[in-house]
Write an enzyme that holds these catalytic residues in place. Structure first.
Site, PDB file in Angstrom:
ATOM      1  N   CYS A  29      -3.246   1.358   6.585  1.00  0.00           N
ATOM      2  CA  CYS A  29      -3.708   0.648   7.789  1.00  0.00           C
ATOM      3  C   CYS A  29      -4.361   1.602   8.778  1.00  0.00           C
ATOM      4  CB  CYS A  29      -2.549  -0.100   8.430  1.00  0.00           C
ATOM      5  SG  CYS A  29      -1.189   1.000   8.831  1.00  0.00           S
ATOM      6  N   ASN A  61       0.812  -1.231   0.000  1.00  0.00           N
ATOM      7  CA  ASN A  61       0.000   0.000   0.000  1.00  0.00           C
ATOM      8  C   ASN A  61       0.841   1.275   0.000  1.00  0.00           C
ATOM      9  OD1 ASN A  61       0.788  -0.662   2.622  1.00  0.00           O
ATOM     10  ND2 ASN A  61      -0.942   0.422   3.528  1.00  0.00           N
ATOM     11  N   GLU A  73       7.440   0.811  16.694  1.00  0.00           N
ATOM     12  CA  GLU A  73       8.635   1.331  16.030  1.00  0.00           C
ATOM     13  C   GLU A  73       8.542   2.850  16.064  1.00  0.00           C
ATOM     14  OE1 GLU A  73      10.063  -0.759  12.525  1.00  0.00           O
ATOM     15  OE2 GLU A  73       9.002  -2.571  13.109  1.00  0.00           O
ATOM     16  N   GLU A 115       3.310  -4.555  12.544  1.00  0.00           N
ATOM     17  CA  GLU A 115       2.274  -3.533  12.440  1.00  0.00           C
ATOM     18  C   GLU A 115       1.227  -4.100  11.487  1.00  0.00           C
ATOM     19  OE1 GLU A 115       3.526   0.157  10.682  1.00  0.00           O
ATOM     20  OE2 GLU A 115       1.407   0.527  10.320  1.00  0.00           O
TER      21      GLU A 115
HETATM   22  O1  6OD Z   1       3.665   6.482   9.081  1.00  0.00           O
HETATM   23  C1  6OD Z   1       4.224   5.437   9.394  1.00  0.00           C
HETATM   24  O2  6OD Z   1       5.350   5.413   9.913  1.00  0.00           O
HETATM   25  C2  6OD Z   1       3.561   4.163   9.183  1.00  0.00           C
HETATM   26  N1  6OD Z   1       4.211   3.079   9.662  1.00  0.00           N
HETATM   27  C3  6OD Z   1       2.390   4.090   8.509  1.00  0.00           C
HETATM   28  C4  6OD Z   1       1.711   2.881   8.298  1.00  0.00           C
HETATM   29  C5  6OD Z   1       0.706   2.764   7.425  1.00  0.00           C
HETATM   30  C6  6OD Z   1       0.123   1.490   7.131  1.00  0.00           C
HETATM   31  O3  6OD Z   1      -0.541   1.276   6.137  1.00  0.00           O
END
Ligand code: 6OD
Length: 490
Positions: free
Chosen positions: A292, A160, A471, A258
C-alpha cells in the site's frame, strides 16, 4: 496437530483445527505457476458463530485479565517459536504469494518477529493517563483511566504482506488482552493458519486466536457484521474498507482501517541521484508494487528529469523475474490473473492517454514452468498528467508515472492532488527543504531520503481514502483498548 495436513488448509476455532468439509472448500493456487497446491476449507456462518463464541468465552475465562507481564512473555515466546520455525513460515508465504524467498525472509517473516517483540515491550512499558484536578476550597480530585481490552476483535488482512500485516495487528491486540477472529485473504490463507499452531504451542489459551477462511462476501462479512464483534481492524483496498464500514455501522463498533494509496515521491534536483534511484526502485517495485506504501507517482524536478527517468528505467530492466525460490530472483508475480487483468487495463488506459512507455508495459515470457503464473513487466511511464486515471487511481502493481515539476510549491501541489493520503517520500540533499516538504504532505507517513523505514512505535495509517485511525506503539494500545475513567474526590 499441524496447521496443514496434506493438501488442506483448515480453520482454527476454540483451540482446534476444524475437520474440513469437501463441499465447502476452494482451491489455493500458486501465483508463480498457476498450479493448485492446496484446498482451503471455507468457513460458513455456523463456524464463524463458533469462533466468535469461543473468543468471548476465552475472554471471560481469564484472558482479558491475565497480567500484562504474562501476555508480554507469551508474545516473546511466540516470536521465539516463529524464529525456530522460520523456514516453514517462509515456505508458506512464498507458496501463497509467489514472492521472492529472500524478501519473505528479510521482510515478511522477519517483521513478524519484530511485531511480537516490539508490542511485548510497548505494552510492558505502557502507563495510564491521570490528572489531578483542582477543586474549589482547596480540594482536589484524582482522575485516572483504566484501559480494558476492546473485547472480541475481528482482524481482516490482505494478501500482499499476509504475515507481516496479520502480526502487526495480532501482536498488539493480544498484548492488550483481546480475543481474535482472524479472516485472512482467500488468496493467502497459509501463514495465519500456521500462526495458530505456533500460538497454541506457546500456551495461548484456546479461543483467544481463531482463524476462519473464506471470501470477503462470505466469511469476511459474517465476521465483520457479527453482533459478537467489539471492533474491526482491517487492511485492504479503500473500496473494501468502505464496504466493511457499512457492515459494522449498524452496531457502531470502532474500526481501524489502513486502506489504499496513490503515493507520491518528490525528487529535487539537489539530490544524490544514485541514492534516490536506489530508493525509488525499492519504493516502486518492492513486492511487485503490491504494498500500500509503494510509489506510483514520481514527481521529478525538470533539470534532472531525464537522468532520473532513464536511471529508473535501467534499474527496472535489471530486475530479475523468475522462480521465487531462486535467491537471485528480485521480483515475483502479481497475486492472481484477476489482479493482473486489472493492472493490464491500466496499461491500456495509460497508452490511450498518450503515455510513453519507458520500459515494460506487458506480460513477460518466462520459462514453461512459470507460463501459468500471473507475471507482469515492471513498467514506467512518462507523458501522463494528474488528470489521467492511471495517475489518479491505485493500480497496485510494479508501475509508476514520472511527471516533471519546476518549483517546490508546484511539487507539493501535485503530490497533494489526490483523494488518497497514505505515504509520500521526498528526495533532497537540502535538509530544511526535506522537513518542509515532508510536513506539507497530506499523508499519514512522509519519508525523507528513504522509504518504508519503520519504527513500530510510531503512528502508522492514512487520511482521506487511505484510512481511519492509526496503529503502531501507543496508537495500537489505544485502538485495542477502551478506557474507563475513574474520578475520585480527595
Ligand atoms: O509496516 C507496516 O506496519 C505496515 N502496516 C505496512 C503496510 C503495508 C501495506 O501494504
Amino acid at each position: 496437530m499441524t496447521a496443514e495436513t496434506g493438501r488442506w488448509i483448515r480453520n482454527f476455532v476454540a483451540g482446534q483445527f476444524v475437520e474440513p468439509d469437501e463441499n465447502r472448500s476452494f482451491d489455493k493456487t500458486d501465483p508463480a505457476t498457476g498450479r493448485v497446491f492446496a484446498r482451503v476449507h471455507e468457513a460458513d456462518r455456523d463456524l464463524v458463530d463458533r469462533a466468535v463464541s469461543a473468543a468471548r468465552r476465552a475472554l471471560h475465562d481469564g484472558w482479558a485479565t491475565t497480567p500484562v507481564r504474562e501476555r508480554a512473555a507469551l508474545l516473546r515466546r511466540a516470536a521465539d517459536r516463529i524464529e525456530e520455525r522460520f523456514e516453514e513460515f517462509v515456505a508458506a508465504e512464498v507458496a501463497d504469494t509467489g514472492k521472492p524467498v529472500t524478501q519473505a525472509r528479510e521482510l515478511d517473516v522477519a517483521r513478524a518477529l519484530t511485531n511480537f517483540r516490539t508490542f511485548a515491550d510497548v505494552v510492558a512499558a505502557a502507563g495510564q493517563e491521570s490528572f489531578l484536578t483542582d477543586l474549589a476550597g482547596g480540594r482536589q480530585a484524582l482522575n485516572y483511566a483504566v484501559r480494558k481490552p476492546l473485547g472480541v476483535v475481528a482482524v481482516v488482512v490482505p494478501w500482499n504482506l499476509p504475515l507481516l500485516l496479520l502480526t502487526w495487528k495480532v501482536a498488539p491486540a493480544l498484548a492488550c488482552g483481546n480475543a481474535l477472529v482472524v479472516k485472512p485473504s482467500e488468496e493467502t490463507p497459509a501463514t495465519a493458519t500456521l500462526l495458530a499452531d505456533v500460538l497454541a504451542e506457546v500456551g495461548l489459551p484456546a479461543g483467544v486466536y481463531n482463524v476462519v477462511h473464506g471470501f470477503g462476501d462470505s466469511a469476511g462479512e459474517y465476521v465483520t457484521s457479527h453482533p459478537g464483534i467489539d471492533g474491526v481492524t482491517f487492511t485492504g483496498s479503500s473500496a473494501t474498507g468502505s464496504h466493511v464500514m457499512k457492515t459494522v455501522a449498524p452496531r457502531v463498533r470502532p474500526v481501524s482501517f489502513e486502506l489504499g494509496g496513490k503515493n507520491a515521491a518528490v525528487v529535487f534536483d539537489d539530490v544524490d541521484i544514485d541514492e534516490a534511484l536506489a530508493g525509488l526502485t525499492r519504493s516502486v517495485f518492492t513486492n511487485t508494487g503490491q504494498v500500500c506504501l509503494c510509489t506510483e507517482r514520481v514527481y521529478v524536478q525538470r533539470s534532472v528529469f531525464a537522468d532520473v527517468a532513464e536511471g529508473l528505467a535501467e534499474r527496472a530492466r535489471s530486475l530479475r523475474l523468475g522462480d521465487p525460490l531462486d535467491e537471485r530472483t528480485t521480483t515475483g508475480p502479481l497475486i492472481s490473473r484477476t489482479h493482473r487483468n486489472k493492472v493490464l487495463n491500466y496499461f491500456e488506459l495509460a497508452e490511450q492517454a498518450g503515455a510513453k512507455v519507458l520500459t515494460g508495459g506487458g506480460v513477460p515470457q518466462l520459462g514453461p514452468g512459470l507460463a501459468g503464473g500471473s507475471w507482469i513487466e515492471p513498467t514506467l511511464w512518462t507523458g501522463l498528467t494528474n488528470a489521467d486515471r492511471p495517475v489518479r487511481e491505485e493500480i497496485f502493481g510494479p508501475v509508476a508515472a514520472l511527471i516533471p515539476f519546476d518549483t517546490e510549491a508546484e511539487a507539493i501541489a501535485l503530490a497533494n492532488d489526490t483523494e488518497y493520503g497514505l505515504a509520500a517520500s521526498v528526495w533532497t540533499n537540502d535538509l530544511r527543504r526535506g522537513h518542509r516538504v515532508a510536513q506539507s504532505m497530506n499523508v499519514g507517513m512522509a519519508w525523507v531520503n528513504t522509504w518504508f523505514l519503520r519504527d513500530l512505535r510510531s503512528p502508522f495509517g492514512g487520511v482521506g481514502l487511505s484510512g481511519i485511525g492509526r496503529e503502531g506503539g501507543e496508537s495500537s494500545l489505544h485502538f485495542y483498548t477502551e478506557p474507563t475513567n475513574v474520578c475520585v474526590q480527595l
